[in-house]
Design a protein around this motif. Structure first.
Motif, mmCIF file in Angstrom:
data_model
loop_
_atom_site.group_PDB
_atom_site.id
_atom_site.type_symbol
_atom_site.label_atom_id
_atom_site.label_comp_id
_atom_site.label_asym_id
_atom_site.label_seq_id
_atom_site.Cartn_x
_atom_site.Cartn_y
_atom_site.Cartn_z
ATOM 1 N N UNK A 81 0.823 -1.217 0.000
ATOM 2 C CA UNK A 81 0.000 0.000 0.000
ATOM 3 C C UNK A 81 0.852 1.260 0.000
ATOM 4 N N UNK A 82 1.912 1.272 -0.818
ATOM 5 C CA UNK A 82 2.788 2.442 -0.869
ATOM 6 C C UNK A 82 2.113 3.592 -1.604
ATOM 7 N N UNK A 83 2.734 4.782 -1.500
ATOM 8 C CA UNK A 83 2.162 5.972 -2.126
ATOM 9 C C UNK A 83 3.205 6.741 -2.912
ATOM 10 N N UNK A 84 2.761 7.419 -3.932
ATOM 11 C CA UNK A 84 3.537 8.457 -4.605
ATOM 12 C C UNK A 84 2.894 9.785 -4.238
ATOM 13 N N UNK A 85 3.716 10.738 -3.781
ATOM 14 C CA UNK A 85 3.219 12.049 -3.367
ATOM 15 C C UNK A 85 3.764 13.082 -4.348
ATOM 16 N N UNK A 86 2.863 13.750 -5.036
ATOM 17 C CA UNK A 86 3.242 14.601 -6.167
ATOM 18 C C UNK A 86 2.866 16.039 -5.856
ATOM 19 N N UNK A 87 3.865 16.906 -5.761
ATOM 20 C CA UNK A 87 3.634 18.306 -5.398
ATOM 21 C C UNK A 87 3.030 19.086 -6.557
ATOM 22 N N UNK A 88 2.393 20.202 -6.207
ATOM 23 C CA UNK A 88 1.675 20.990 -7.205
ATOM 24 C C UNK A 88 2.588 21.778 -8.134
ATOM 25 N N UNK A 89 3.882 21.839 -7.854
ATOM 26 C CA UNK A 89 4.817 22.602 -8.685
ATOM 27 C C UNK A 89 5.512 21.727 -9.727
ATOM 28 N N UNK A 90 5.057 20.498 -9.907
ATOM 29 C CA UNK A 90 5.792 19.542 -10.736
ATOM 30 C C UNK A 90 5.082 19.207 -12.040
ATOM 31 N N UNK A 91 4.221 20.124 -12.542
ATOM 32 C CA UNK A 91 3.415 19.814 -13.723
ATOM 33 C C UNK A 91 2.703 18.481 -13.505
ATOM 34 N N UNK A 92 1.870 18.402 -12.440
ATOM 35 C CA UNK A 92 1.354 17.108 -12.002
ATOM 36 C C UNK A 92 0.449 16.407 -12.999
ATOM 37 N N UNK A 93 -0.169 17.134 -13.935
ATOM 38 C CA UNK A 93 -1.092 16.472 -14.860
ATOM 39 C C UNK A 93 -0.410 15.345 -15.618
ATOM 40 N N UNK A 94 0.816 15.615 -16.092
ATOM 41 C CA UNK A 94 1.544 14.598 -16.850
ATOM 42 C C UNK A 94 1.901 13.416 -15.966
ATOM 43 N N UNK A 108 2.679 29.463 10.902
ATOM 44 C CA UNK A 108 2.857 28.791 9.611
ATOM 45 C C UNK A 108 1.647 29.066 8.721
ATOM 46 N N UNK A 109 1.877 29.087 7.420
ATOM 47 C CA UNK A 109 0.806 29.209 6.439
ATOM 48 C C UNK A 109 0.763 27.956 5.577
ATOM 49 N N UNK A 110 -0.432 27.489 5.294
ATOM 50 C CA UNK A 110 -0.546 26.357 4.368
ATOM 51 C C UNK A 110 -0.375 26.867 2.954
ATOM 52 N N UNK A 111 0.658 26.358 2.277
ATOM 53 C CA UNK A 111 0.907 26.796 0.904
ATOM 54 C C UNK A 111 0.087 26.000 -0.104
ATOM 55 N N UNK A 112 -0.049 24.703 0.132
ATOM 56 C CA UNK A 112 -0.779 23.866 -0.820
ATOM 57 C C UNK A 112 -1.055 22.511 -0.173
ATOM 58 N N UNK A 113 -1.856 21.720 -0.856
ATOM 59 C CA UNK A 113 -2.157 20.357 -0.417
ATOM 60 C C UNK A 113 -1.497 19.397 -1.404
ATOM 61 N N UNK A 114 -0.756 18.444 -0.883
ATOM 62 C CA UNK A 114 -0.087 17.461 -1.740
ATOM 63 C C UNK A 114 -0.844 16.132 -1.694
ATOM 64 N N UNK A 115 -1.350 15.690 -2.823
ATOM 65 C CA UNK A 115 -2.167 14.463 -2.830
ATOM 66 C C UNK A 115 -1.321 13.189 -2.707
ATOM 67 N N UNK A 116 -2.004 12.132 -2.301
ATOM 68 C CA UNK A 116 -1.398 10.804 -2.231
ATOM 69 C C UNK A 116 -1.991 9.923 -3.314
ATOM 70 N N UNK A 117 -1.117 9.285 -4.081
ATOM 71 C CA UNK A 117 -1.545 8.292 -5.059
ATOM 72 C C UNK A 117 -1.082 6.934 -4.551
ATOM 73 N N UNK A 118 -2.036 6.121 -4.175
ATOM 74 C CA UNK A 118 -1.741 4.908 -3.414
ATOM 75 C C UNK A 118 -1.923 3.672 -4.278
ATOM 76 N N UNK A 119 -0.999 2.731 -4.121
ATOM 77 C CA UNK A 119 -1.083 1.440 -4.774
ATOM 78 C C UNK A 119 -2.066 0.568 -3.984
ATOM 79 N N UNK A 120 -3.121 0.119 -4.625
ATOM 80 C CA UNK A 120 -4.148 -0.680 -3.926
ATOM 81 C C UNK A 120 -4.273 -2.048 -4.532
#
Length: 277
Positions: free
Chosen positions: A90-103, A265-277
């Motif tokens: 059940x590992x995850x990939x965490x992809x930040x919003x500054x990384x052109x996440x759509x691709x 602290x200020x929340x800059x963004x939310x980083x989603x989790x993409x989980x292997x299921x």
């Protein structure tokens, strides 16, 4: 200009977090007696972390894909293949919003990983002095010396409900370069903890744990303030931390989330989790 500054902050807080976690895992891989199941690897701009004996994605994930430069398809595929071999299922990939996440999202989803949960709230704070919390804690925060390293390990294990195998692993962070380790005590009893990793004048806060019976006594507020103060003294120009992102409307009820907001602290963004299921 403001957009460039925000993007720079995003990149720096992602980098300092991934370096802190990579060094934490390197602590174990440097000495297999600490935890022989732990392993880690770099893939381009990203790091992969695996501990199949602790089957939660905090200990089994990929950080930093696409940070600094876009991630290649080969980099993504190599990271996923490595995780399939070494990590808990059940590992995850965490992809930040500054990384052109759509691709990256399309590549990750094509491999069967699904976005799940609310993701992580990524916080940033500048180096202005910390203010005292309105309700001062009676607990005493101390920087941990090697003689008391096990205090930290035991609080981490008990506070998070982790396997006992993590006790020597986390204890080994005490005295390690770039780390400052803190424990809050009730008289002589270790009851809460937090860590700070400093590199290139940036600081990451994490490993914030409090024993169940001592929650609500201001331990984490005191630990955050002490780390900010010590970080500024050490030349830190930017601080970061992350917590689970609460559901909409529940932010005020999440203590970890609220503690960082109260500390400036200020929340800059939310980083989603993409989980292997």
């Amino acid at each position: 200009m403001k957009t460039n500054l925000v993007t720079h902050a995003h990149i720096e807080i992602e980098k300092i977090e991934q370096e802190a976690w990579f060094d934490l895992f390197t602590t174990a891989t440097d000495n297999n007696a600490l935890n022989s199941s732990v392993t880690c690897k770099r893939f381009g701009t990203s790091v992969a972390l695996a501990d199949p004996t602790t089957p939660i994605f905090t200990f089994n994930r990929v950080l930093g894909l696409g940070i600094g430069k876009p991630a290649s398809k080969a980099e993504v595929e190599l990271a996923i293949a490595w995780m399939n071999e070494y990590a808990a299922p059940s590992y995850a990939l965490q992809i930040a919003s500054t990384t052109h996440p759509d691709t990256i999202e399309k590549q990750v989803q094509a491999k069967g990983l699904k976005r799940t949960g609310n993701g992580l709230a990524k916080f940033y704070r500048n180096a202005t002095p910390a203010v005292s919390h309105p309700n001062q804690s009676s607990l005493e925060v101390k920087i941990v010396t090697p003689q008391c390293a096990a205090d930290f390990g035991h609080v981490v294990q008990a506070g998070f409900g982790l396997p006992v195998s993590v006790i020597p692993w986390f204890s080994a962070l005490v005295g390690r370069p770039k780390w400052k380790i803190y424990v809050a005590y009730d008289n002589s009893v270790p009851v809460a903890c937090g860590a700070m990793y400093i590199d290139n004048n940036w600081a990451w806060f994490g490993i914030d744990a409090t024993l169940v019976e001592y929650r609500g006594r201001g331990a984490q507020n005191a630990l955050i303030k002490r780390r900010i103060t010590d970080g500024i003294s050490a030349g830190v120009i930017g601080f970061t931390a992350e917590t689970g992102q609460p559901s909409e409307g529940e932010e005020d009820n999440n203590k970890s989330y609220s503690n960082y907001l109260l500390a400036g602290f200020n929340r800059l963004y939310i980083r989603p989790n993409y989980v292997n299921k």
